[in-house]
Write a protein that holds these residues in place. Structure first.
Motif, short mmCIF file in Angstrom:
data_model
loop_
_atom_site.label_atom_id
_atom_site.label_comp_id
_atom_site.label_asym_id
_atom_site.label_seq_id
_atom_site.Cartn_x
_atom_site.Cartn_y
_atom_site.Cartn_z
N LEU A 193 0.84 -1.20 0.00
CA LEU A 193 0.00 0.00 0.00
C LEU A 193 0.87 1.25 0.00
O LEU A 193 0.61 2.21 -0.74
N ALA A 194 1.93 1.24 0.82
CA ALA A 194 2.85 2.38 0.87
C ALA A 194 3.56 2.55 -0.47
O ALA A 194 3.69 3.67 -0.99
N SER A 195 4.02 1.44 -1.06
CA SER A 195 4.72 1.51 -2.34
C SER A 195 3.79 1.98 -3.44
O SER A 195 4.15 2.86 -4.24
N GLY A 196 2.58 1.42 -3.51
CA GLY A 196 1.63 1.83 -4.54
C GLY A 196 1.27 3.30 -4.44
O GLY A 196 1.15 4.00 -5.46
N ALA A 197 1.11 3.78 -3.20
CA ALA A 197 0.79 5.20 -3.00
C ALA A 197 1.93 6.08 -3.51
O ALA A 197 1.70 7.13 -4.14
N LEU A 198 3.16 5.67 -3.24
CA LEU A 198 4.32 6.45 -3.69
C LEU A 198 4.43 6.47 -5.22
O LEU A 198 4.77 7.49 -5.82
N TRP A 199 4.15 5.33 -5.86
CA TRP A 199 4.23 5.30 -7.32
C TRP A 199 3.09 6.12 -7.93
O TRP A 199 3.23 6.68 -9.02
N GLY A 200 1.95 6.19 -7.24
CA GLY A 200 0.89 7.09 -7.70
C GLY A 200 1.31 8.54 -7.60
O GLY A 200 1.07 9.34 -8.51
N LEU A 201 1.97 8.88 -6.49
CA LEU A 201 2.53 10.22 -6.31
C LEU A 201 3.60 10.50 -7.36
O LEU A 201 3.71 11.61 -7.88
N PHE A 202 4.38 9.47 -7.69
CA PHE A 202 5.45 9.58 -8.69
C PHE A 202 4.88 10.04 -10.04
O PHE A 202 5.47 10.88 -10.72
N ALA A 203 3.72 9.49 -10.41
CA ALA A 203 3.12 9.85 -11.70
C ALA A 203 2.75 11.33 -11.74
O ALA A 203 2.98 12.02 -12.75
N VAL A 204 2.19 11.84 -10.65
CA VAL A 204 1.78 13.24 -10.60
C VAL A 204 3.02 14.15 -10.62
O VAL A 204 3.03 15.18 -11.31
N LEU A 205 4.05 13.79 -9.88
CA LEU A 205 5.28 14.58 -9.88
C LEU A 205 5.96 14.55 -11.25
O LEU A 205 6.56 15.55 -11.68
N THR A 206 5.89 13.40 -11.92
CA THR A 206 6.50 13.28 -13.24
C THR A 206 5.91 14.28 -14.22
O THR A 206 6.64 14.88 -15.03
N LYS A 207 4.61 14.48 -14.15
CA LYS A 207 3.97 15.43 -15.06
C LYS A 207 4.52 16.84 -14.82
O LYS A 207 4.75 17.59 -15.78
N GLY A 208 4.75 17.18 -13.55
CA GLY A 208 5.30 18.49 -13.25
C GLY A 208 6.73 18.65 -13.74
O GLY A 208 7.11 19.72 -14.25
N VAL A 209 7.52 17.59 -13.62
CA VAL A 209 8.91 17.64 -14.08
C VAL A 209 8.99 17.74 -15.60
O VAL A 209 9.75 18.54 -16.16
N VAL A 210 8.18 16.91 -16.28
CA VAL A 210 8.19 16.91 -17.75
C VAL A 210 7.80 18.28 -18.29
O VAL A 210 8.35 18.74 -19.30
N ALA A 211 6.87 18.95 -17.63
CA ALA A 211 6.42 20.26 -18.09
C ALA A 211 7.54 21.30 -18.04
O ALA A 211 7.47 22.32 -18.75
N GLN A 212 8.57 21.06 -17.24
CA GLN A 212 9.65 22.03 -17.10
C GLN A 212 10.90 21.64 -17.89
O GLN A 212 11.90 22.35 -17.85
N LEU A 213 10.84 20.51 -18.60
CA LEU A 213 12.00 20.08 -19.37
C LEU A 213 12.27 21.04 -20.52
O LEU A 213 11.44 21.22 -21.40
N ASP A 214 13.44 21.65 -20.49
CA ASP A 214 13.85 22.57 -21.56
C ASP A 214 15.37 22.66 -21.55
O ASP A 214 15.96 23.40 -20.77
N PHE A 215 15.98 21.85 -22.42
CA PHE A 215 17.45 21.81 -22.46
C PHE A 215 18.01 22.70 -23.57
O PHE A 215 19.19 22.61 -23.90
N SER A 216 17.15 23.55 -24.14
CA SER A 216 17.62 24.40 -25.22
C SER A 216 18.47 25.57 -24.72
O SER A 216 19.17 26.21 -25.49
N SER A 217 18.37 25.86 -23.42
CA SER A 217 19.15 26.97 -22.86
C SER A 217 19.51 26.65 -21.41
O SER A 217 18.88 25.81 -20.77
N TRP A 218 20.52 27.34 -20.91
CA TRP A 218 20.92 27.13 -19.52
C TRP A 218 19.82 27.57 -18.56
O TRP A 218 19.67 27.00 -17.48
#
Length: 299
Positions: A173-198
């Motif tokens: 239950l603890a692991s599944g909850a964390l992986w569910g949280l992981f999915a939501v955090l991933t969306k936030g990280v992907v939205a900020q991916l921009d390697f075109s500039s420093w």
């Protein structure tokens, strides 16, 4: 609207690809968690042994490819859409586990597999999930953490006191909850991916979601392997498989503002489909775990 529909279609395709890779990684991880040692070991000791196991690393690399596809899907579609489709990883894991166990998939398992596929299709088509914002506010995250952290602490504390199936379920239950949280955090990280500039790289490195993502992934992995080891896979895997999409879906609504848009009649079909998905997922996960063979070892 055409662009939005195309993005959702591509997100769905990427999510199904992610489900295939995650299924392969899960099958390998489940087996290695039990085969790596016959001795009773703690959570950290088990992970350290697995880190020296080549097959476990093979499973990790395959799962990492799945997470990459999941991240790409989350960059295009909603968490509700992607997580619903990721549940279908069980449909791919089912024949893999059966082949490794030198057995055939039973009629009962195929029945549950069809019900799962139909329920996911209904959720996606009738529910018509919408995309919310990519990141949640600090205020909302504070409330979520105030609820989630104590709940996780209780699960881990209970798993240390109790043993056998109950311990495995609590850790799962603890692991599944964390992986569910992981999915939501991933969306936030992907939205900020921009390697075109420093400036883009710098903004990503300052993002709290990035560091939370790493910490959540480590915790999810440790408790996942510990749950596999604590008791029968028939106790841990169904709990973990159901908990992840449920937690991810709730957080996507609460934190990111996503929603489902069925019509009045569609709500009934949607509720039935969600119930069928949860029941079918648990039944398939239980069958998959049973086929892997599970010697119970105390943690």
């Amino acid at each position: 609207m055409g662009g939005v529909d195309e993005a959702a279609d591509l997100a769905a395709l990427l999510a199904i690809g992610a489900a295939v890779f995650v299924a392969i990684g899960d099958v390998i991880h489940q087996r290695q968690a039990h085969e790596v040692t016959d001795e009773p070991v703690g959570h950290t000791a088990l992970l350290l042994r697995l880190l020296r196991d080549r097959r476990w690393w093979l499973g990790s690399l395959v799962a990492a490819a799945g997470f990459g596809l999941q991240a790409a899907a989350l960059g295009l579609g909603s968490v509700l859409l992607v997580q619903a489709l990721l549940v279908t990883s069980l449909l791919f894991a089912l024949p893999m586990s059966a082949r490794l166990a030198h057995r055939r998939v039973t009629r009962r398992e195929w029945t549950w597999a069809v019900l799962l596929a139909v329920s996911v299709a209904v959720i996606i088509t009738v529910g018509n999930p919408t995309v919310g914002q990519a990141r949640g506010s600090a205020e909302v995250w504070t409330v979520v953490l105030a609820v989630l952290v104590p709940a996780l602490a209780l699960c881990v504390a209970g798993a240390r006191i109790l043993h056998g199936p109950v311990s495995a379920v609590l850790l799962a239950l603890a692991s599944g909850a964390l992986w569910g949280l992981f999915a939501v955090l991933t969306k936030g990280v992907v939205a900020q991916l921009d390697f075109s500039s420093w400036a883009g790289v710098s903004a990503l490195l300052r993002s709290p979601e990035l560091y939370a993502l790493v910490a959540v992934a480590i915790g999810g992995t440790v408790w996942q392997q510990a749950s596999f080891r604590a008791g029968a896979l028939t106790a841990s895997l169904p709990t973990m498989t159901v908990a992840e999409p449920v937690v991810a879906s709730v957080l996507s609504v609460v934190v990111l503002g996503e929603s489902l848009r069925p019509d009045d009649a569609g709500w009934v079909a949607l509720v039935v489909a969600v119930v069928v998905m949860v029941v079918a997922t648990g039944a398939l996960a239980r069958g998959e775990a049973a086929s892997a063979g599970q010697p119970v070892a105390p943690h």
